[in-house]
Design a protein around this motif. Structure first.
Motif, PDB file in Angstrom:
ATOM      1  N   GLN A   3       0.901  -1.120  -0.152  1.00  0.00           N
ATOM      2  CA  GLN A   3      -0.297   0.163  -0.133  1.00  0.00           C
ATOM      3  C   GLN A   3       0.970   1.402  -0.029  1.00  0.00           C
ATOM      4  O   GLN A   3       1.929   1.347   0.689  1.00  0.00           O
ATOM      5  CB  GLN A   3      -0.798   0.261   1.197  1.00  0.00           C
ATOM      6  CG  GLN A   3      -1.689   1.398   1.120  1.00  0.00           C
ATOM      7  CD  GLN A   3      -2.853   1.329   2.473  1.00  0.00           C
ATOM      8  OE1 GLN A   3      -3.079   0.247   3.077  1.00  0.00           O
ATOM      9  NE2 GLN A   3      -3.369   2.372   2.768  1.00  0.00           N
ATOM     10  N   SER A   5       0.274   5.720  -0.328  1.00  0.00           N
ATOM     11  CA  SER A   5      -0.485   6.895  -0.406  1.00  0.00           C
ATOM     12  C   SER A   5      -0.104   8.162  -0.978  1.00  0.00           C
ATOM     13  O   SER A   5       1.321   8.297  -0.448  1.00  0.00           O
ATOM     14  CB  SER A   5      -1.334   7.139   0.872  1.00  0.00           C
ATOM     15  OG  SER A   5      -1.758   6.033   1.026  1.00  0.00           O
ATOM     16  N   VAL A  60      -5.187  -1.679  -7.025  1.00  0.00           N
ATOM     17  CA  VAL A  60      -6.295  -1.049  -6.955  1.00  0.00           C
ATOM     18  C   VAL A  60      -6.242   0.359  -6.460  1.00  0.00           C
ATOM     19  O   VAL A  60      -5.579   0.437  -5.513  1.00  0.00           O
ATOM     20  CB  VAL A  60      -7.507  -1.654  -5.938  1.00  0.00           C
ATOM     21  CG1 VAL A  60      -8.759  -1.107  -5.909  1.00  0.00           C
ATOM     22  CG2 VAL A  60      -7.648  -3.183  -6.569  1.00  0.00           C
ATOM     23  N   SER A  61      -6.913   1.284  -7.144  1.00  0.00           N
ATOM     24  CA  SER A  61      -6.538   2.711  -6.598  1.00  0.00           C
ATOM     25  C   SER A  61      -7.779   3.371  -6.225  1.00  0.00           C
ATOM     26  O   SER A  61      -8.987   2.990  -6.588  1.00  0.00           O
ATOM     27  CB  SER A  61      -5.898   3.584  -7.759  1.00  0.00           C
ATOM     28  OG  SER A  61      -6.951   3.712  -8.801  1.00  0.00           O
ATOM     29  N   SER A  62      -7.737   4.278  -5.323  1.00  0.00           N
ATOM     30  CA  SER A  62      -8.783   4.925  -4.761  1.00  0.00           C
ATOM     31  C   SER A  62      -8.483   6.114  -4.325  1.00  0.00           C
ATOM     32  O   SER A  62      -7.382   6.641  -3.941  1.00  0.00           O
ATOM     33  CB  SER A  62      -9.712   4.169  -3.453  1.00  0.00           C
ATOM     34  OG  SER A  62      -8.753   4.193  -2.490  1.00  0.00           O
ATOM     35  N   LEU A  63      -9.545   7.417  -4.577  1.00  0.00           N
ATOM     36  CA  LEU A  63      -9.083   8.728  -4.467  1.00  0.00           C
ATOM     37  C   LEU A  63     -10.045   9.165  -3.269  1.00  0.00           C
ATOM     38  O   LEU A  63     -11.321   9.074  -3.241  1.00  0.00           O
ATOM     39  CB  LEU A  63      -9.015   9.576  -5.620  1.00  0.00           C
ATOM     40  CG  LEU A  63      -8.884  11.056  -5.404  1.00  0.00           C
ATOM     41  CD1 LEU A  63      -7.591  11.297  -4.819  1.00  0.00           C
ATOM     42  CD2 LEU A  63      -9.057  11.533  -6.940  1.00  0.00           C
ATOM     43  N   SER A  64      -9.781   9.855  -2.109  1.00  0.00           N
ATOM     44  CA  SER A  64     -10.325  10.090  -1.048  1.00  0.00           C
ATOM     45  C   SER A  64     -11.137  11.548  -1.310  1.00  0.00           C
ATOM     46  O   SER A  64     -10.500  12.227  -2.164  1.00  0.00           O
ATOM     47  CB  SER A  64      -9.954  10.127   0.266  1.00  0.00           C
ATOM     48  OG  SER A  64      -8.629  10.973   0.239  1.00  0.00           O
ATOM     49  N   LEU A  69      -4.588   9.895  -2.598  1.00  0.00           N
ATOM     50  CA  LEU A  69      -4.721   8.638  -3.780  1.00  0.00           C
ATOM     51  C   LEU A  69      -3.989   7.674  -2.988  1.00  0.00           C
ATOM     52  O   LEU A  69      -2.942   7.767  -2.568  1.00  0.00           O
ATOM     53  CB  LEU A  69      -4.106   9.093  -5.056  1.00  0.00           C
ATOM     54  CG  LEU A  69      -3.604   8.252  -5.825  1.00  0.00           C
ATOM     55  CD1 LEU A  69      -4.993   7.709  -6.669  1.00  0.00           C
ATOM     56  CD2 LEU A  69      -2.629   8.524  -7.251  1.00  0.00           C
ATOM     57  N   THR A  70      -4.769   6.399  -3.009  1.00  0.00           N
ATOM     58  CA  THR A  70      -4.100   5.073  -2.241  1.00  0.00           C
ATOM     59  C   THR A  70      -4.217   4.272  -3.449  1.00  0.00           C
ATOM     60  O   THR A  70      -5.109   3.920  -3.888  1.00  0.00           O
ATOM     61  CB  THR A  70      -4.969   4.764  -0.881  1.00  0.00           C
ATOM     62  OG1 THR A  70      -5.154   5.887  -0.115  1.00  0.00           O
ATOM     63  CG2 THR A  70      -4.417   3.657  -0.473  1.00  0.00           C
TER      64      THR A  70
END
Length: 74
Positions: A3, A5, A60-64, A69-70
């Protein structure tokens, strides 16, 4: 579990690029603005070496909402 970020709150989602080049994760963002006839740009670039046990296809990416960006992989 892998992981990482990044703080990309100064960029819009469409300004952000995430790709894998061999064993390196490449995260880039670029934003240009034109105001009162003056042009400015801001750029972000990070390269992260992927451990040998990380499958790039499983990232897998995610944006809070607050611009973090994680990227994760099992």
């Amino acid at each position: 579990k892998f992981q990482v970020s990044f703080d990309v709150k100064d960029y819009e989602p469409q300004d952000i690029s995430v790709k894998v080049d061999k064993d390196t994760l490449v995260v880039e963002a670029k934003r240009e603005t034109i105001k009162d006839g003056s042009k400015s740009s801001k750029q972000f670039s990070r390269n992260v070496h992927l451990p040998s046990d990380v499958d790039p296809d499983k990232l897998v990416s995610s944006l809070s909402n607050d611009g973090i960006l994680t990227l994760e992989a099992p």
